[in-house]
Write an enzyme that holds these catalytic residues in place. Sequence first.
Site, PDB file in Angstrom:
ATOM      1  N   GLY A  54       1.559   6.800  29.876  1.00 53.72           N
ATOM      2  CA  GLY A  54       2.413   6.183  30.555  1.00 53.72           C
ATOM      3  C   GLY A  54       3.868   6.686  30.449  1.00 53.72           C
ATOM      4  N   ASP A  55       3.977   6.893  29.709  1.00 56.94           N
ATOM      5  CA  ASP A  55       5.713   7.052  29.265  1.00 56.94           C
ATOM      6  C   ASP A  55       5.789   9.361  29.236  1.00 56.94           C
ATOM      7  OD1 ASP A  55       4.206   8.177  27.447  1.00 56.94           O
ATOM      8  OD2 ASP A  55       5.357   7.631  25.605  1.00 56.94           O
ATOM      9  N   ASP A  93      -6.966   5.325  25.795  1.00 57.87           N
ATOM     10  CA  ASP A  93      -5.085   4.505  25.699  1.00 57.87           C
ATOM     11  C   ASP A  93      -4.818   3.874  26.397  1.00 57.87           C
ATOM     12  OD1 ASP A  93      -2.904   5.150  25.643  1.00 57.87           O
ATOM     13  OD2 ASP A  93      -2.611   6.990  26.667  1.00 57.87           O
ATOM     14  N   GLU A 148      -1.299   2.407  25.154  1.00 51.46           N
ATOM     15  CA  GLU A 148      -0.063   2.345  24.690  1.00 51.46           C
ATOM     16  C   GLU A 148       0.363   2.354  23.114  1.00 51.46           C
ATOM     17  OE1 GLU A 148       1.911   4.022  25.038  1.00 51.46           O
ATOM     18  OE2 GLU A 148       2.629   3.549  26.776  1.00 51.46           O
ATOM     19  N   ASP A 178       4.390  41.985  43.188  1.00 55.47           N
ATOM     20  CA  ASP A 178       4.816  41.663  41.612  1.00 55.47           C
ATOM     21  C   ASP A 178       3.800  41.136  40.434  1.00 55.47           C
ATOM     22  OD1 ASP A 178       7.512  42.835  42.218  1.00 55.47           O
ATOM     23  OD2 ASP A 178       8.503  40.893  41.554  1.00 55.47           O
ATOM     24  N   HIS A 206       5.676  41.119  36.478  1.00 54.54           N
ATOM     25  CA  HIS A 206       6.759  42.333  36.050  1.00 54.54           C
ATOM     26  C   HIS A 206       8.228  41.655  37.245  1.00 54.54           C
ATOM     27  CE1 HIS A 206       7.304  44.883  38.868  1.00 54.54           C
ATOM     28  NE2 HIS A 206       6.238  44.916  39.852  1.00 54.54           N
TER      29      HIS A 206
END
Length: 507
Positions: A303-304, A227, A229, A497, A472
């Site tokens: 990155g963002d 990656d 960018e 729960d 629940h």
Amino acid sequence: MSLLDKFSRTVQHACLLLGMYVAASVARPCDIYQSYGTPCVAAHSTTRALYANYTGELYQVKRGSDQATINITPISAGEVADAAAQDSFCARTTCLITIIYDQSGHGNHLTQAPPGGAGSGPEAKGYDSLASAIGAPVTVHGKKAYGVFIAPKTGYRNNKAKHTATGDQAQGMYAVLDGTHYSTFCCFDYGNAERDNKDTGGGKMEAIYFGIGGFHGSGRGPWVQADLEDGMFAGHDHGRNHKNPSMTSRFVTAVVKGKAGRFAIRGGDGASGTLSTFYNGKRPNGMYAKMRREGAIVLGIGGDNSNRGQGTFYEGAMTKGYPSDKAEAKVQEDIVKAAKYATTSLISGPPFVVGSRVSLRVTTPCCNTRYIAHSGATMKTQVVSSKSSQQLKKEASWIVRGGLGFDGCFSFESVDSPGHFIRLDHNYRLELAANNGKKLFHETATFCPEAGLYGQGSSLRSWAYPARYWRHFNNDLYAASNGNPYYFDAHWRFNEDVSFVAAKSFA
């Protein structure tokens, strides 16, 4: 020279060789990188120490019952994480991974990622979610440990990292990942990124990406990619790189490294064999020709803060300088021969029997005559007894199936609506829906039982979102986490729960 002197020197030489052998045999990935002149500037793992002499913190967990935290360390220098300490601390409650410590000594720890240009997470002030501490159990050299299971909207970051590569400086990265848990979207990354959480143009990142996004290798994926960018690259350009193979082994070693004008992508089976080079050559043209890296560190996100991706991270490191193939070969050898990653069960409670029929009863004292049932697509709890209508009895009965998304867990098919399964919708609500055969459906319809947190029955944890359990709440059914960020995640009566007793089915 006397015979005694010769013997003494022979013994000294043998001891020196033995010492060199022992030192080499216990060297961990960052020791290896150091010995080849490319030291680690960041080293992260929740499963083991990445230095032979490391005894410090690996990661921190926070439990849901009282928000207390504990730091998990190796069981001894250079060894596997002390999973027993975590299990004891987290017994009968939930735990999240809050910090992944940097073992390099530079303080480049990873913590909960803040919001960014691509959006925000569900936590307070838009922070990303934290990973479940038990979502990715494995064994390392035969001992239990836990990886970092990144679900969508989960992420970690350090925007103030020190000594990481900036601009066009040379760097390397490796990571051990789960080859069966991969990203369809952007971005399941580990590596170098922007310091402001925004996409400020190509060449601002250099990180490992694992998934089926980007520009693709051979086959159907997933692929190890870089990656950079505004582009996840399987090779030099936007075309398909047929030399970058689909990586489908259970454990994957992924490598990305770069220096002025060049970058390389490498990978291999994280449990056997050696590394292969999938690409080694010029950088993509245009804005990638001269990198403008900023030196932050991300895990599980772009990155963002592009945080729709998913994957599982076990260990990884970033280096100063461009590592040699020989150094990476030694790191791979340590992963295969010393770590010996292997699978273990995700089930920590009474297992269900595939093919059996069950009705699932609530254990909360107020409501323990209620069962999980559906009305159309809507999931609720309803009072069901032997006197109930045949239709209601069918609606409260479920066929246990092997997990659609992971065969080590389970899926639940409706008795009265064949081909329809309980699954999570995009708002973490449980619904009944027809199996459409797609990856996302299969993953969100798969659940892993553990011993009931209330001390009865089972608690059913989502495989896709392992910090979330069937719950629940006002008779509606959700996949809830223990405490935040939604109203149905409330701490109050959480254990009660999320515990259900599997009874003989009504139909």
